[in-house]
Write an enzyme that holds these catalytic residues in place. Structure first.
Site, PDB file in Angstrom:
ATOM      1  N   LEU A 116       0.862  -1.178   0.000  1.00  0.00           N
ATOM      2  CA  LEU A 116       0.000   0.000   0.000  1.00  0.00           C
ATOM      3  C   LEU A 116       0.902   1.232   0.000  1.00  0.00           C
ATOM      4  O   LEU A 116       1.992   1.215   0.589  1.00  0.00           O
ATOM      5  CB  LEU A 116      -0.900   0.036   1.239  1.00  0.00           C
ATOM      6  CG  LEU A 116      -2.008  -1.021   1.343  1.00  0.00           C
ATOM      7  CD1 LEU A 116      -2.745  -0.870   2.674  1.00  0.00           C
ATOM      8  CD2 LEU A 116      -2.993  -0.919   0.182  1.00  0.00           C
ATOM      9  N   ASP A 117       0.448   2.297  -0.652  1.00  0.00           N
ATOM     10  CA  ASP A 117       1.206   3.540  -0.641  1.00  0.00           C
ATOM     11  C   ASP A 117       1.353   4.054   0.788  1.00  0.00           C
ATOM     12  O   ASP A 117       0.532   3.749   1.664  1.00  0.00           O
ATOM     13  CB  ASP A 117       0.503   4.597  -1.495  1.00  0.00           C
ATOM     14  CG  ASP A 117       0.439   4.203  -2.962  1.00  0.00           C
ATOM     15  OD1 ASP A 117       1.312   3.437  -3.405  1.00  0.00           O
ATOM     16  OD2 ASP A 117      -0.493   4.665  -3.653  1.00  0.00           O
ATOM     17  N   LYS A 118       2.355   4.871   1.009  1.00  0.00           N
ATOM     18  CA  LYS A 118       2.672   5.375   2.340  1.00  0.00           C
ATOM     19  C   LYS A 118       1.460   5.987   3.035  1.00  0.00           C
ATOM     20  O   LYS A 118       1.195   5.723   4.214  1.00  0.00           O
ATOM     21  CB  LYS A 118       3.793   6.407   2.241  1.00  0.00           C
ATOM     22  CG  LYS A 118       4.177   7.052   3.568  1.00  0.00           C
ATOM     23  CD  LYS A 118       5.270   8.096   3.375  1.00  0.00           C
ATOM     24  CE  LYS A 118       5.620   8.782   4.694  1.00  0.00           C
ATOM     25  NZ  LYS A 118       6.661   9.828   4.515  1.00  0.00           N
TER      26      LYS A 118
END
Length: 337
Positions: free
Chosen positions: A134-136
Site C-alpha cells: 500500500l502507498d505510504k
C-alpha cells in the site's frame, strides 16, 4: 524472459522495460543494459535500441549490496495471524518496506521485530513476507506471508485475480454513474519517474478498476461537491486507483501527487473555496483506505475474509460532508418562498 508482441514493437528498450518493471527506473534499466545484464535474443544492445515483434529479452538483476534491515519495536496492528499469514491494518504515514530514504520505521521493520525470521523469503531481503503493498499515505488491510509456500500461493491468487481487494475513497466532484469500470493502461510518467500516468496501449500495463458510488455530497458551496466510492481492483498497478480517478476528473481528495489537494479547487472563486479548506484540514493525506480482503487460505484452501473500519480522519470527513449537505438543505428550505 520477456517476449515482445506486435503492439509493443518500436519502443525504446529502456522505456519498454521500465514500464513493465515498476521497481526499475529508466536510469537503472539503462545501467543494466550498459553492464550487459539485459540482452535481446542473446546479444547486448544499445540503450536506444527499439524492440521488435518476437524479440526475447533476458533480464538479470545482479544481487544488491547487502543491506541490514533492523527489527524495530513499532506498533503493529494485527487483525489476524496464524502459522502461514498475518493480516495487518497499516496506518497512514508508514512505508511498506525499506527503500532509499526510508530505511527505518517501515512495516517490514515492525514485522521483523514481531516475527523474527518467520517471514517468507520470496520477496528478498528488503521485502520479507510482503505479498502486495500500500502507498505510504494509504491506510488499511495488507497480507503478509510467513512461509514461502504461502507467499507463492497468495501471489498466484493475485495473478488469477481470485484475491479480492476492496477500498473506500472520497473523490472530488459528482461521479455520474452509480457504478462503472475504468479500464485504461498505466505506465511511468516520461519526465517524473516516481509518478504514474495513463499511457497509450502498447507502452504500458493494462489496469482495471471497478467502482460503485456509496454516497454523493453536494452542498450550495461547489467546493464541497464530492463522492464516496467503493473500489475493487482487478489489477494492482502502482498508484492505480489514484491515477484512474484523476483520469476521469475525480481525483482522490487530499492526493498531493494526482491533483487532489489545492490544485483541484484553485479554479474556484476565492469566495467559494471556504469548504474545501476545511476538507483538506480534516484529511491531510489521500482519502483512500483498503477496507476488505477476501482470499483462499494457502493451507486450508478455504475462503476467508477480513474487514476494517474507516480510519478516524476519513470518518471525520464523512461526518463533515453529511453535516454540510444537511446544512445546505436547511438553507435552501429557508430560501423558498
Amino acid at each position: 524472459m520477456i517476449e515482445v508482441v506486435a503492439e509493443e514493437s518500436g519502443q525504446r528498450i529502456d522505456s519498454y522495460i521500465s514500464d513493465r518493471k515498476s521497481n526499475l527506473s529508466r536510469t537503472r534499466v539503462q545501467r543494466l543494459i550498459r553492464d550487459r545484464h539485459i540482452t535481446v535474443n542473446g546479444k547486448s544492445v544499445r540503450v536506444s535500441y527499439r524492440v521488435n515483434i518476437g524479440d526475447r529479452i533476458d533480464l538479470v538483476i545482479p544481487p544488491p549490496e547487502t543491506t541490514e534491515i533492523v527489527a524495530e519495536d513499532i506498533d503493529l496492528r494485527i487483525v489476524y495471524e496464524d502459522t502461514d499469514i498475518i493480516i495487518v491494518n497499516k496506518p497512514a504515514g508508514m512505508v511498506t518496506h525499506p527503500a532509499v530514504g526510508h530505511w527505518s520505521g517501515t512495516l517490514v521493520n515492525s514485522l521483523l521485530y514481531h516475527c523474527g525470521d518467520r517471514l517468507s523469503g520470496v520477496g528478498g531481503e528488503i521485502k520479507p513476507g510482503i505479498v502486495h503493498r500500500l502507498d505510504k499515505e494509504t491506510t488499511g488491510l495488507m497480507i503478509v506471508a510467513k512461509k514461502d509456500e504461502a507467499h507463492l500461493h497468495l501471489a498466484a491468487q493475485l495473478k488469477a485475480r481470485t484475491l479480492t481487494r476492496e477500498y473506500r475513497a472520497f473523490v472530488w466532484g459528482q461521479v455520474a454513474e452509480d457504478q462503472g469500470t475504468i479500464d485504461v493502461p498505466i505506465g511511468r510518467h516520461d519526465r517524473d519517474r516516481k509518478r504514474m500516468t495513463v499511457r497509450p496501449r502498447g507502452r504500458q500495463r493494462s489496469a482495471t478498476t471497478h467502482y460503485a458510488v456509496l454516497e454523493r455530497f453536494e452542498a450550495i458551496n461547489p467546493s464541497l461537491s464530492a463522492t464516496y466510492v467503493s473500489i475493487r481492483l482487478e489489477t494492482g498497478r502502482t498508484h492505480q486507483i489514484r491515477v484512474h480517478f484523476q483520469h476521469i476528473h475525480h481525483p482522490v481528495i487530499g492526493d498531493t501527487v494526482y491533483g487532489g489537494r489545492e490544485s483541484y479547487t484553485s479554479g474556484l472563486r476565492n469566495d467559494r473555496r471556504t469548504g474545501s479548506g476545511q476538507v483538506l484540514r480534516t484529511v491531510k493525506r489521500q482519502a483512500l483506505h483498503a477496507k476488505r480482503l477476501k482470499l483462499i487460505h494457502p493451507s486450508t484452501r478455504r475462503p476467508i475474509a477480513f474487514d476494517s473500519e474507516l480510519p478516524e480522519d476519513m470518518e471525520g470527513l464523512l461526518s463533515y460532508f453529511r453535516r454540510a449537505c444537511l446544512d445546505s438543505r436547511k438553507q435552501l428550505e429557508r430560501m423558498r418562498p
